[in-house]
Design a protein around this motif. Structure first.
Motif, short mmCIF file in Angstrom:
data_model
loop_
_atom_site.label_atom_id
_atom_site.label_comp_id
_atom_site.label_asym_id
_atom_site.label_seq_id
_atom_site.Cartn_x
_atom_site.Cartn_y
_atom_site.Cartn_z
N GLY A 20 0.79 -1.21 0.00
CA GLY A 20 0.00 0.00 0.00
C GLY A 20 0.83 1.27 0.00
N SER A 21 2.15 1.13 -0.07
CA SER A 21 2.99 2.32 0.03
C SER A 21 3.40 2.90 -1.31
CB SER A 21 4.26 2.00 0.84
OG SER A 21 5.04 1.05 0.15
N GLY A 22 2.89 2.35 -2.41
CA GLY A 22 3.25 2.87 -3.73
C GLY A 22 2.80 4.30 -3.93
N SER A 23 1.64 4.61 -3.45
CA SER A 23 1.14 5.96 -3.56
C SER A 23 1.77 6.83 -2.48
CB SER A 23 -0.39 5.96 -3.38
OG SER A 23 -0.86 7.27 -3.16
N LEU A 24 2.09 8.05 -2.86
CA LEU A 24 2.62 9.02 -1.90
C LEU A 24 1.53 10.00 -1.48
CD1 LEU A 24 6.05 9.71 -3.63
CD2 LEU A 24 5.63 8.34 -1.58
N GLY A 25 0.29 9.66 -1.76
CA GLY A 25 -0.82 10.53 -1.42
C GLY A 25 -1.33 11.26 -2.64
N ALA A 26 -2.42 11.94 -2.47
CA ALA A 26 -3.03 12.67 -3.57
C ALA A 26 -2.93 14.17 -3.32
CB ALA A 26 -4.50 12.27 -3.73
N VAL A 27 -2.86 14.93 -4.40
CA VAL A 27 -2.81 16.38 -4.28
C VAL A 27 -4.20 17.00 -4.46
CG1 VAL A 27 -0.40 16.55 -4.93
CG2 VAL A 27 -2.16 16.74 -6.69
N GLY A 28 -5.15 16.19 -4.91
CA GLY A 28 -6.50 16.70 -5.06
C GLY A 28 -7.36 15.84 -5.95
N ILE A 29 -8.59 16.27 -6.10
CA ILE A 29 -9.57 15.59 -6.96
C ILE A 29 -10.25 16.66 -7.80
CG2 ILE A 29 -11.78 14.36 -6.99
CD1 ILE A 29 -10.90 12.91 -4.47
N ASP A 30 -10.34 16.41 -9.08
CA ASP A 30 -11.04 17.32 -9.99
C ASP A 30 -12.29 16.62 -10.52
OD1 ASP A 30 -9.08 19.27 -9.77
OD2 ASP A 30 -7.97 18.57 -11.53
N ASN A 31 -13.24 17.44 -10.94
CA ASN A 31 -14.41 16.97 -11.69
C ASN A 31 -15.22 15.90 -10.97
OD1 ASN A 31 -13.69 18.72 -13.86
ND2 ASN A 31 -12.14 17.22 -14.44
N LEU A 32 -15.40 16.03 -9.68
CA LEU A 32 -16.22 15.08 -8.92
C LEU A 32 -17.69 15.27 -9.28
CD1 LEU A 32 -16.71 12.98 -6.67
CD2 LEU A 32 -16.68 14.87 -5.05
N ARG A 33 -18.32 14.17 -9.70
CA ARG A 33 -19.75 14.21 -10.04
C ARG A 33 -20.44 12.97 -9.48
NH1 ARG A 33 -18.40 18.54 -10.91
NH2 ARG A 33 -18.56 19.80 -12.79
N TRP A 34 -21.57 13.20 -8.83
CA TRP A 34 -22.43 12.10 -8.42
C TRP A 34 -23.49 11.98 -9.50
CZ3 TRP A 34 -21.28 15.63 -4.19
CH2 TRP A 34 -20.28 15.13 -3.35
N LEU A 35 -23.51 10.84 -10.19
CA LEU A 35 -24.30 10.68 -11.41
C LEU A 35 -25.65 10.01 -11.18
CD1 LEU A 35 -21.30 9.44 -13.57
CD2 LEU A 35 -22.25 11.77 -13.46
N LYS A 36 -25.72 9.19 -10.15
CA LYS A 36 -26.94 8.42 -9.89
C LYS A 36 -26.95 8.08 -8.41
CE LYS A 36 -29.15 4.05 -11.08
NZ LYS A 36 -28.97 2.77 -11.76
N PRO A 37 -28.12 8.17 -7.75
CA PRO A 37 -28.15 7.83 -6.33
C PRO A 37 -27.73 6.38 -6.07
CG PRO A 37 -30.18 8.94 -6.98
CD PRO A 37 -29.41 8.63 -8.24
N VAL A 38 -27.00 6.20 -4.99
CA VAL A 38 -26.61 4.86 -4.53
C VAL A 38 -27.57 4.47 -3.42
CG1 VAL A 38 -24.79 3.55 -3.37
CG2 VAL A 38 -24.21 5.15 -5.21
N LYS A 39 -28.12 3.27 -3.54
CA LYS A 39 -29.16 2.81 -2.63
C LYS A 39 -28.68 1.59 -1.84
CE LYS A 39 -32.30 5.49 -4.70
NZ LYS A 39 -33.22 6.38 -4.05
N PRO A 40 -29.25 1.38 -0.67
CA PRO A 40 -28.95 0.12 0.03
C PRO A 40 -29.28 -1.06 -0.87
CG PRO A 40 -30.13 1.62 1.48
CD PRO A 40 -30.16 2.24 0.10
N GLY A 41 -28.39 -2.03 -0.88
CA GLY A 41 -28.54 -3.20 -1.76
C GLY A 41 -27.72 -3.10 -3.03
N ASP A 42 -27.28 -1.90 -3.39
CA ASP A 42 -26.41 -1.76 -4.56
C ASP A 42 -25.06 -2.42 -4.28
OD1 ASP A 42 -28.27 -0.39 -6.08
OD2 ASP A 42 -27.38 1.59 -5.75
N VAL A 43 -24.43 -2.88 -5.35
CA VAL A 43 -23.08 -3.44 -5.27
C VAL A 43 -22.20 -2.61 -6.19
CG1 VAL A 43 -21.63 -5.48 -5.62
CG2 VAL A 43 -23.99 -5.74 -4.80
N LEU A 44 -21.19 -1.98 -5.60
CA LEU A 44 -20.34 -1.04 -6.34
C LEU A 44 -19.04 -1.68 -6.80
CD1 LEU A 44 -20.75 2.06 -3.99
CD2 LEU A 44 -22.16 1.39 -5.96
#
Length: 150
Positions: free
Chosen positions: A77-101
């Motif tokens: 798990g040490s390959g990543s040195l962390g993130a500098v940020g996130i761009d263009n975050l969009r929630w496209l469809k509601p996630v409901k109980p019972g969904d499998v992501l």
């Protein structure tokens, strides 16, 4: 451990399996996003959601759990040195109980650091899907990785 040089623009990777539970949706909402459509069926019925839905921030947290689990398969798990940020975050469809992501990443940019030669940044287009293959969230994290050439 993956290195910066291991990533190529166009690389795609599909992974993850996260079952969304009602109890987890309610627990997250009570603590972090106590809006009516995340807290009860009645509250959600009075909105365009129609039924209880997970917070978008909860969806992001579930996605991060899948990403970290996937990273841990190949290394410590040490390959990543962390993130500098996130761009263009969009929630496209509601996630409901019972969904499998699940998650798909596509490398869209690699950039060696000009100020820190020991690292480079990788920009991914990350898409989260439900069990029907419908995208529910999309974002572009910019993650730092170690370079071999350093």
């Amino acid at each position: 451990m993956p290195w910066f040089e291991d990533f190529k623009v166009g690389d795609r990777h599909r992974f993850g399996h996260y079952e969304v539970t009602r109890d987890e949706v309610l627990d997250f909402a009570r603590r972090w996003d106590p809006q009516p459509f995340h807290l009860s069926d009645d509250g959600a019925a009075a909105t365009h959601f129609g039924s209880l839905s997970a917070s978008g921030w909860h969806t992001a947290a579930m996605t991060m759990a899948m990403v970290v689990a996937e990273q841990g398969k190949d290394d410590d798990g040490s390959g990543s040195l962390g993130a500098v940020g996130i761009d263009n975050l969009r929630w496209l469809k509601p996630v409901k109980p019972g969904d499998v992501l699940s998650v798909e990443t596509e490398v869209i940019e690699t950039r060696p650091s000009s100020s820190r030669p020991e690292m480079g940044s990788i920009r991914n287009r990350t898409t989260v899907f439900d069990q029907h293959g419908d995208p529910v969230m999309r974002f572009e994290p910019i993650v730092l990785y170690r370079r071999r050439s350093a």
